[in-house]
Design a protein around this motif. Structure first.
Motif, PDB file in Angstrom:
ATOM      1  N   ILE A 126       0.832  -1.203   0.000  1.00 41.09           N
ATOM      2  CA  ILE A 126       0.000   0.000   0.000  1.00 41.09           C
ATOM      3  C   ILE A 126       0.872   1.262   0.000  1.00 41.09           C
ATOM      4  CG2 ILE A 126      -1.937  -1.114   1.174  1.00 41.09           C
ATOM      5  CD1 ILE A 126      -0.935   0.238   3.789  1.00 41.09           C
ATOM      6  N   PRO A 127       0.364   2.341  -0.613  1.00 40.63           N
ATOM      7  CA  PRO A 127       1.097   3.607  -0.565  1.00 40.63           C
ATOM      8  C   PRO A 127       0.747   4.388   0.695  1.00 40.63           C
ATOM      9  CG  PRO A 127      -0.834   3.868  -1.945  1.00 40.63           C
ATOM     10  CD  PRO A 127      -0.849   2.436  -1.453  1.00 40.63           C
ATOM     11  N   THR A 128       1.725   5.098   1.231  1.00 40.21           N
ATOM     12  CA  THR A 128       1.446   6.083   2.274  1.00 40.21           C
ATOM     13  C   THR A 128       2.227   7.342   1.913  1.00 40.21           C
ATOM     14  OG1 THR A 128       3.270   5.718   3.845  1.00 40.21           O
ATOM     15  CG2 THR A 128       1.398   4.182   3.957  1.00 40.21           C
ATOM     16  N   GLU A 129       2.052   8.379   2.690  1.00 39.46           N
ATOM     17  CA  GLU A 129       2.800   9.608   2.423  1.00 39.46           C
ATOM     18  C   GLU A 129       4.275   9.462   2.791  1.00 39.46           C
ATOM     19  OE1 GLU A 129       1.726  10.165   6.750  1.00 39.46           O
ATOM     20  OE2 GLU A 129       1.167   8.937   5.037  1.00 39.46           O
ATOM     21  N   GLU A 152      -4.650   9.291   0.214  1.00 37.95           N
ATOM     22  CA  GLU A 152      -6.060   9.088  -0.108  1.00 37.95           C
ATOM     23  C   GLU A 152      -6.372   7.653  -0.508  1.00 37.95           C
ATOM     24  OE1 GLU A 152      -3.901  10.617  -3.769  1.00 37.95           O
ATOM     25  OE2 GLU A 152      -3.966  11.099  -1.620  1.00 37.95           O
ATOM     26  N   VAL A 153      -5.448   6.975  -1.164  1.00 42.63           N
ATOM     27  CA  VAL A 153      -5.697   5.597  -1.601  1.00 42.63           C
ATOM     28  C   VAL A 153      -5.823   4.665  -0.396  1.00 42.63           C
ATOM     29  CG1 VAL A 153      -4.767   3.613  -2.854  1.00 42.63           C
ATOM     30  CG2 VAL A 153      -4.632   5.902  -3.865  1.00 42.63           C
ATOM     31  N   THR A 154      -4.858   4.745   0.506  1.00 45.56           N
ATOM     32  CA  THR A 154      -4.872   3.855   1.667  1.00 45.56           C
ATOM     33  C   THR A 154      -5.976   4.232   2.646  1.00 45.56           C
ATOM     34  OG1 THR A 154      -2.555   3.252   1.429  1.00 45.56           O
ATOM     35  CG2 THR A 154      -3.490   3.052   3.627  1.00 45.56           C
ATOM     36  N   THR A 174       8.305   4.210  -4.391  1.00 48.08           N
ATOM     37  CA  THR A 174       7.548   4.082  -5.638  1.00 48.08           C
ATOM     38  C   THR A 174       7.130   2.623  -5.816  1.00 48.08           C
ATOM     39  OG1 THR A 174       9.441   3.549  -7.063  1.00 48.08           O
ATOM     40  CG2 THR A 174       8.955   5.895  -6.720  1.00 48.08           C
ATOM     41  N   VAL A 175       6.165   2.397  -6.705  1.00 43.74           N
ATOM     42  CA  VAL A 175       5.758   1.031  -7.043  1.00 43.74           C
ATOM     43  C   VAL A 175       6.931   0.248  -7.611  1.00 43.74           C
ATOM     44  CG1 VAL A 175       4.354  -0.321  -8.646  1.00 43.74           C
ATOM     45  CG2 VAL A 175       3.313   1.542  -7.369  1.00 43.74           C
ATOM     46  N   ALA A 176       7.748   0.896  -8.437  1.00 44.80           N
ATOM     47  CA  ALA A 176       8.899   0.221  -9.051  1.00 44.80           C
ATOM     48  C   ALA A 176       9.850  -0.314  -7.994  1.00 44.80           C
ATOM     49  CB  ALA A 176       9.624   1.172  -9.995  1.00 44.80           C
ATOM     50  N   ASP A 190      -1.080   1.358  -6.509  1.00 45.35           N
ATOM     51  CA  ASP A 190      -0.245   2.440  -7.028  1.00 45.35           C
ATOM     52  C   ASP A 190      -0.751   3.782  -6.518  1.00 45.35           C
ATOM     53  OD1 ASP A 190       1.337   4.203  -8.423  1.00 45.35           O
ATOM     54  OD2 ASP A 190       1.064   3.227 -10.371  1.00 45.35           O
ATOM     55  N   GLY A 191       0.042   4.404  -5.665  1.00 46.31           N
ATOM     56  CA  GLY A 191      -0.308   5.719  -5.145  1.00 46.31           C
ATOM     57  C   GLY A 191       0.681   6.781  -5.559  1.00 46.31           C
ATOM     58  N   GLY A 192       1.477   6.476  -6.606  1.00 41.85           N
ATOM     59  CA  GLY A 192       2.476   7.435  -7.057  1.00 41.85           C
ATOM     60  C   GLY A 192       3.685   7.475  -6.139  1.00 41.85           C
TER      61      GLY A 192
END
Length: 318
Positions: A20-23, A115-117, A143-145, A160-162
């Motif tokens: 998951i993405p976070t800030e 916002e995604v998480t 990053t996702v990569a 993917d949260g950028g």
């Protein structure tokens, strides 16, 4: 994203792990109430069981579901910094399995500012325990990569949260005898915390049984030998003919730039440098260099956190 969120929800409900993405950085998440699911996180990361995880909740109103005997000062900090990169270490409720807290009676909790998480958490009936989505001890992913390169097929889904906005882990505050303790410097500076609650004690040294994540002496490390320099111009001159990568913060004359380098900020902005640090470390670590030399940051504000991360990544003194 709607389809990915639906898939993530199903995977998590079934006891699986999702990135998951976070800030701060990307996390490797599972149902915080499910000990078997949490065990998968430790297995995927190769993380030792003595190193506790952080529990991510949807809002401050959920805090008393996972923690108890919460001091008012903790609520004061939460109201100021949540959602955001502040983790509070509090007495845990029985609903949190011991594997999450490494057997301790306290749990680290935060509300992520992504916002995604947050959308995912609001669709779930449980919080998410999530350390960084990387092999234990390696550079955190922003990053996702980075997650794909490090964990590959070990994770079924990466949301993917950028690129992570902060790019550096959360600040961790605990409480001992009612007094706040800074366990890990992070994306919120010590000064920002002290502006709210006054002077705090710092206790972020390594131990065999850490009170919070990120307290081990060797952490956030690239595979390439990593060195800190207090005189970057001298280091560049000494190694101008070697295959060495440099992480630069200061503005240098164009004549001073080495062959392999990354400028972390165009105008010596510490927050910009924090956002770029781990991505730059990942990039240089992929270039088959003899070693990486990082310029020490000014020891003010978030610069203290950045120097902490350099120190924990360092192989030897320069």
């Amino acid at each position: 994203m709607k389809e990915d969120l639906h898939k993530a929800k199903k995977l998590l409900i079934c006891g699986n792990v999702v990135a998951i993405p976070t800030e701060t950085v990307y996390g490797l998440a599972a149902n915080a109430f499910d000990a078997d699911a949490i065990a998968k996180i430790f297995e995927i990361k190769g993380r030792p069981l003595y190193n506790p995880l952080i529990v991510h909740i949807k809002s401050i109103e959920y805090l008393d579901i996972v923690a108890e005997n919460i001091p008012e000062i903790a609520y004061e900090l939460a109201r100021k910094f949540w959602p955001g990169p502040l983790t509070l270490v509090l007495p845990k409720k029985e609903i949190i399995p011991n594997i999450v807290t490494s057997g301790k009676n306290t749990v680290g909790v935060r509300v992520p500012a992504h916002e995604v998480t947050l959308e995912l958490l609001n669709q779930l009936d449980f919080p998410l325990a999530a350390p960084s989505a990387n092999p234990f001890g390696y550079i955190s992913p922003t990053t996702v990569a980075h997650v794909k390169n490090q964990l590959g097929t070990k994770v079924e889904l990466i949301l993917d949260g950028g690129s992570c906005k902060k790019g550096i882990e959360s600040t961790i505050i605990g409480f001992e005898n009612g007094k706040p303790i800074l366990y890990r410097v992070g994306a919120i500076s010590q000064e920002e915390i002290e502006n709210i609650i006054g002077k705090i004690e710092v206790k972020n040294k390594a131990s065999a049984s850490p009170d919070a994540p990120g307290m081990l002496s060797k952490h956030y490390s690239p595979k390439t030998k990593f060195i800190i320099s207090d005189d970057i111009k001298k280091s560049i001159y000494n190694y101008k003919n070697a295959k060495v990568g440099f992480l630069l913060f200061s503005n240098l004359d164009s004549n001073d730039f080495p062959t392999h380098y990354i400028r972390l900020s165009k105008n010596e902005n510490l927050n910009e440098a924090a956002h770029n640090l781990y991505a730059a470390m990942h990039q240089l670590d992929s270039e088959n260099l003899e070693f990486i030399i990082a310029e020490r940051f000014p020891s003010v504000g978030i610069g203290v956190t950045l120097n902490d991360r350099l120190q924990r990544a360092q192989e030897t003194n320069f």
